[in-house]
Enzyme design. Structure first.
Site, short mmCIF file in Angstrom:
data_model
loop_
_atom_site.label_atom_id
_atom_site.label_comp_id
_atom_site.label_asym_id
_atom_site.label_seq_id
_atom_site.Cartn_x
_atom_site.Cartn_y
_atom_site.Cartn_z
CG ASP A 399 -26.43 -16.28 -52.38
OD1 ASP A 399 -27.61 -16.44 -52.47
OD2 ASP A 399 -26.03 -16.19 -51.32
CB CYS A 426 -33.45 -18.56 -51.91
SG CYS A 426 -33.72 -16.97 -52.61
#
Ligand code: SAH
Length: 468
Positions: A399, A426
């Protein structure tokens, strides 16, 4: 189509055709991409060119010729001036459509790979008041609208809100922000008013004078609230005036911190906030786990959607209880701790030492004994010694921040050969680049975009990669 006006180039009747990565929309003009903010696909506009590059142009709208049928009426009075929520002029369903499209376009265009099963984007349960953290800036030089040049009192120039995009020294006076549950607006307004009343000076962002700098407000889903009042210097008289007023107005605040920041920038790096009253931290309850939130600790900004994201990661990882799982870029350990009950062992790596301390505290708080967290740069910590110590991973969860994973980490993952990689991103552009590099040994089996930030261009995407 182009007309010169005082050496300024104005492009007429430009049709906006798509949205682009940074919240701008795009058109095609003379075989180049033209980026324009605050418009939506279907708008026809006259555009002043503000920047010319070899490959693209940037511009701003000087005339709306025809409004797109896709448009929605922005619900916030600050839309167009404030830097946040740039997509309020698109209905939420269209925002989701363009986010979904962006993920798929980026992965297919940059990664040039087969994406397996593509699940439609998961919408955000809340589309307003979804943030659990906001930082307001206080300035003695607020953004002035036309006709406001000559104001009666010096304090009429003061403002509390958000920076104007591209103007570090100007702050938009915010009336109502739709990003965080109350009492967020109410607290900001009370701090503003008590300071104005007592002429307690706001910070001058250019001269570095004044007193009140920032107000950070954090909250949890069950209504705990922490405030961190950031001040330029010590002044007990002013501090007491502000905080006694806030405590009187909001007697139920969970936690009040003071941070003295004498630096030239607003960041709290290197600064330790001091507890003034209440609890030292908030506790967020998410799907049966508790997470400690200290003034500076990282936590996903949309708590409800964080729960949805972590559940999807769990689903994609398909753990049986026997796996060694690495949680790379682990922050405060949230994903690893979520998976711990279904794994043999969790080993997390995170850059920021305070976050690692929070992760260990969070493990203790939840009676999790099979999770360890290491501080350091993933590219250095993830080495042969780490693997020998923690066991060869069956599943790696990644992540990373917006810039994605470094080449060294990709090489180590390829060498380590976990059966599965769950890649949470993201930034679909860097995810596409990284997935392409992993493609020699890993195929993408499914992807799941998730919306964590309604009315912005940001999109999260989870990809499951399985060894070939
Ligand atoms: N998985 C966590 C945090 C993800 S945010 C959660 O869901 O809450 C990405 C994290 O990567 C941040 O905490 C950041 O500090 C960390 N980070 C950034 N670069 C890093 C690096 N090179 N090595 C290790 N961690 C890094």
């Amino acid at each position: 189509m182009a007309r010169k006006h005082n050496t300024r180039v104005i492009l007429e009747n430009v049709e906006i055709i798509d949205v682009a990565a940074e919240g701008k929309a795009i058109a095609r003009v003379e075989n180049k991409v033209l980026f324009v903010p605050f418009v939506v696909p279907g708008d026809i506009v006259d555009v002043l060119v503000t920047r010319k590059n070899k490959n693209y142009l940037e511009g701003k709208v000087v005339k709306m010729v025809k409004l797109s049928e896709l448009r929605a009426e922005p619900f916030c009075s600050h839309f167009g001036v404030c830097g946040g929520c740039k997509w309020q002029n698109l209905p939420y369903e269209k925002q989701l459509y363009f986010k979904n499209k962006q993920v798929i376009d980026q992965l297919q265009r940059i990664g040039k790979i087969d994406l397996g099963e593509i699940f439609p984007i998961i919408s955000s349960e809340k589309t307003t008041n979804y943030r659990n953290k906001l930082e307001f800036t206080f300035s003695n030089k607020r953004w002035l609208y036309d006709g406001e040049e000559e104001l009666p009192k010096p304090t009429d120039y003061w403002g509390a809100g958000f920076h104007i995009p591209g103007r570090f020294d100007k702050v938009l006076q915010v009336d109502k922000c739709y990003l965080q549950e109350e009492p967020s607006n109410a607290i900001r307004k009370e701090v503003y008013e008590i300071c104005v009343k007592n002429e307690i000076p706001f910070f001058d962002l250019k001269l570095h004078t004044g007193y009140v700098r920032n107000l950070i407000i954090r909250n949890t889903l069950d209504g705990q609230v922490m405030i961190i009042l950031c001040l330029f210097s010590e002044n007990n008289v002013w501090q007491e005036i502000i905080l006694s007023h806030i405590i009187e107005k909001f007697p139920n605040l969970t936690s009040i911190y003071i941070a003295i920041n004498p630096k030239h920038n607003d960041s709290l790096d290197g600064i330790t906030p001091v507890l003034y009253k209440g609890e030292s931290h908030l506790i967020e309850n998410l799907n049966g786990l508790k997470f400690k939130i200290s003034p500076k600790s990282f936590f996903q900004t949309n708590s409800t959607q964080a729960g949805v994201l972590y559940n999807k990661v769990k689903e994609f990882a398909e753990l049986t209880g026997n796996e060694v799982v690495y949680d790379l870029y682990s922050g405060t350990g949230t994903i690893g701790l979520y998976l711990a009950k279904n794994a043999k062992k969790i080993a997390g790596i995170e850059f920021i030492e305070d976050a690692v301390i929070n992760a260990r505290e969070n493990a203790l708080l939840n009676d999790i004994t099979n999770a360890v967290f290491y501080a350091g740069d993933t590219k250095e910590v993830l080495n042969d010694e780490f693997i020998a110590l923690n066991g060869k991973p069956d599943v790696i969860v990644i992540d990373p921040p917006r810039n994605g994973i470094s080449k060294e980490v990709i090489e180590t993952i390829l060498k380590t050969k976990p059966k599965k990689i769950v890649y949470v991103s993201c930034n679909p552009a860097t995810q596409a680049r990284d997935v392409e590099l992993l493609n020699i040994d890993y195929k993408v089996v499914k992807i799941q975009p998730i919306d964590m930030f309604p009315h912005t261009q940001h999109v999260e995407n989870i990809a499951l990669l399985v060894i070939r």
